[in-house]
Scaffold this active site. Structure first.
Site, short mmCIF file in Angstrom:
data_model
loop_
_atom_site.label_atom_id
_atom_site.label_comp_id
_atom_site.label_asym_id
_atom_site.label_seq_id
_atom_site.Cartn_x
_atom_site.Cartn_y
_atom_site.Cartn_z
N GLU A 120 0.83 -1.21 0.00
CA GLU A 120 0.00 0.00 0.00
C GLU A 120 0.86 1.26 0.00
O GLU A 120 0.66 2.18 0.81
CB GLU A 120 -0.96 -0.02 1.19
CG GLU A 120 -1.93 -1.19 1.18
CD GLU A 120 -2.95 -1.13 2.31
OE1 GLU A 120 -2.64 -0.53 3.35
OE2 GLU A 120 -4.05 -1.68 2.13
N GLU A 264 -6.48 -8.19 -0.14
CA GLU A 264 -6.83 -8.26 1.28
C GLU A 264 -8.30 -7.92 1.45
O GLU A 264 -8.77 -6.92 0.92
CB GLU A 264 -5.99 -7.28 2.12
CG GLU A 264 -4.50 -7.55 2.13
CD GLU A 264 -3.74 -6.53 2.96
OE1 GLU A 264 -4.37 -5.86 3.82
OE2 GLU A 264 -2.52 -6.39 2.76
#
Length: 478
Positions: A120, A264
């Site tokens: 991320e 995720e």
């Protein structure tokens, strides 16, 4: 004979959805724990429960060796702290690939499918710290994979949070990439298209609910209720709506058919009011049923590839996003399933297979010794919780309702267990003692730590200061 064939075909049809779902369902295996399980035990957890894919956050040779020969498909991660070097030096990318990829692939070795470059890295909260490094690092890693002869089978991609795109109207059809990275994202997704790499996105309905008190709770699950109408398309859950917001962003970037993998998705079980086992089970039941149906989303019908976050609880994760961060696992830190799950998506509640061969420290706990003065208790408790995990004591968490004595005991015991039950870690200026009777309550478990398979990490990260400040409000004498 024909009747037997028909019967076998019927059985195959019954088993088919579970097989399809298992082939497209993976888990995230994080290791930010004071006492990580033996990697071989973790691999057996996955095998015993039919988990076919795993996403790792770093290239740990011990973990990769444990996965060798298992045929579990692996996505190997590269931490953000490596991005600068990998972006500036192709030779460093070559060395990384040689040590962490090609050294582990081949017949009977590790079934590596993807390399996840960064974690991320474009989060808005990072304020651009990794913006310039990530794409060059991605290209260097993919080139190194190609030059080493495995680039046709192993693709590099960037795990991205869903905050890289947005919709000004909160409707998917207005989805675009974030203004500050729009040009960069367009370059990246077109590079993916040219190189056959997927877009890897993390979607968290829980966070939508956690961060917005006005968010409709039923929209975070898959039971219907709240709906959004977008150009005659109905959305009854935020997962589908978020996913299709990305689809629209990709269309506007010129790659409408780019493959998307959900890297995720999950629901935590402690540390916050909505983070509990009941909600987690409700979320997973809906998610797995949705995936098993292969209906996809309105804009992307069909099967989806999804990685659950996560496999195990991690007691040393940063708590800056929230105290729930240490409770994302579908298994506890020691490999015990938290609730029944049906990976077939047929809502057939059955217990997952627990970890086997786990060794525990002795059955003893460190608790508050009420004999003596109360002076310094708040300081001692804050010290314990800033060096161990007290997330279960937070408001709305499983141990929040304990009385003061038990709250102090929980903090003391957490520190004691984290330090391998060292007698010196149960001193607290004479305010603590070691006992052999379990102080756990019906809702609050006082854990006994396991015999660790690896060296304990030395720091709790940048969440420790926040913990120290927050914990001052945990203790009030009555």
């Amino acid at each position: 004979m024909s009747r037997a064939i028909v019967l076998l075909w019927a059985c195959a049809l019954i088993l088919l959805p579970a097989t399809i779902l298992a082939q497209n369902l993976g888990v995230n295996w994080g290791t930010i724990a004071s006492h990580p399980l033996d990697p071989k035990i973790v691999v057996n957890i996955m095998k015993d429960n039919g988990i076919k894919k795993v996403k790792l956050f770093e290239a740990d040779s011990i973990v990769l060796n444990a996965l060798a020969g298992s045929d579990i498909e692996v996505m190997v991660g590269i931490p953000n702290l490596f991005l600068q070097n990998l972006s500036e030096s192709y030779s460093s990318a070559q060395a990384w690939v040689k040590e962490n990829i090609t050294a582990h692939v081949g017949k009977g070795a590790v079934n590596i499918k993807y390399v996840a470059v960064g974690n991320e890295p474009f989060l808005s909260s990072y304020k651009g710290a990794f913006t310039k490094q990530t794409f060059p690092a991605l290209k260097n890693i993919q080139k190194a994979l190609n030059d080493s002869g495995v680039g046709d089978k192993i693709k590099a991609t960037i795990p991205l949070n869903a905050d890289v795109y947005y919709s000004s109207s909160n409707k998917p059809s207005d989805g675009v990439f974030r203004d500050d990275i729009k040009d960069l994202m367009t370059q990246i997704v077109r590079y993916y298209k040219e190189n056959g790499s997927p877009f890897l996105v993390n979607i968290y309905p829980f966070l939508s609910l956690y961060q917005n008190s006005n968010f409709p709770s039923d929209f975070a699950f898959f039971d219907g209720g709240h709906q959004i109408n977008d150009k005659n398309v109905e959305y009854d859950n935020v997962f589908d709506a978020n996913f299709d917001t990305l689809v629209w962003a990709l269309k506007r970037a010129g790659v409408p058919d780019l493959k998307i993998i959900v890297g995720e998705v999950g629901w935590p079980t402690d540390g916050s009011g909505n983070a509990n086992k009941d909600n987690a089970k409700k979320f997973y039941d809906g998610l797995l049923k949705n995936l098993a149906s292969n209906k996809g989303t309105p804009l992307r019908p069909g099967k989806m590839e999804v990685y659950i976050f996560g496999l195990l609880d991690e007691d040393m994760k940063s708590i800056e996003p929230g105290f729930f961060e240490r409770h994302w696992g579908i298994f506890t830190f020691d490999g015990k399933p938290k609730f029944p799950m049906d990976f077939s998506g047929n809502n057939n509640d059955k217990p997952l297979v627990a970890a086997k061969g786990v060794q525990y420290l002795p059955k003893q706990w460190c608790v508050y010794d009420k004999i003596g003065t109360d002076d310094g208790i708040a300081d001692q408790m804050s010290w314990a919780c800033s060096h161990a995990d007290c997330s279960c004591l937070m408001e709305g968490a499983s141990c929040f309702s304990l009385d003061n004595a038990h709250r102090i005991s929980y903090a003391f015991n957490s520190y004691y267990q984290t330090n391998d039950q060292d007698v010196e870690s149960c001193k607290f200026d004479g305010l603590a003692k070691i006992v052999t009777h379990d102080p756990s309550t019906q809702n609050c478990v006082f854990p006994i730590q396991i015999v660790s398979a690896g060296e304990r990490r030395l720091s709790f990260g940048y969440g420790a200061i926040a913990a120290l400040i927050s914990l001052l409000s945990l203790f009030t004498l009555v």
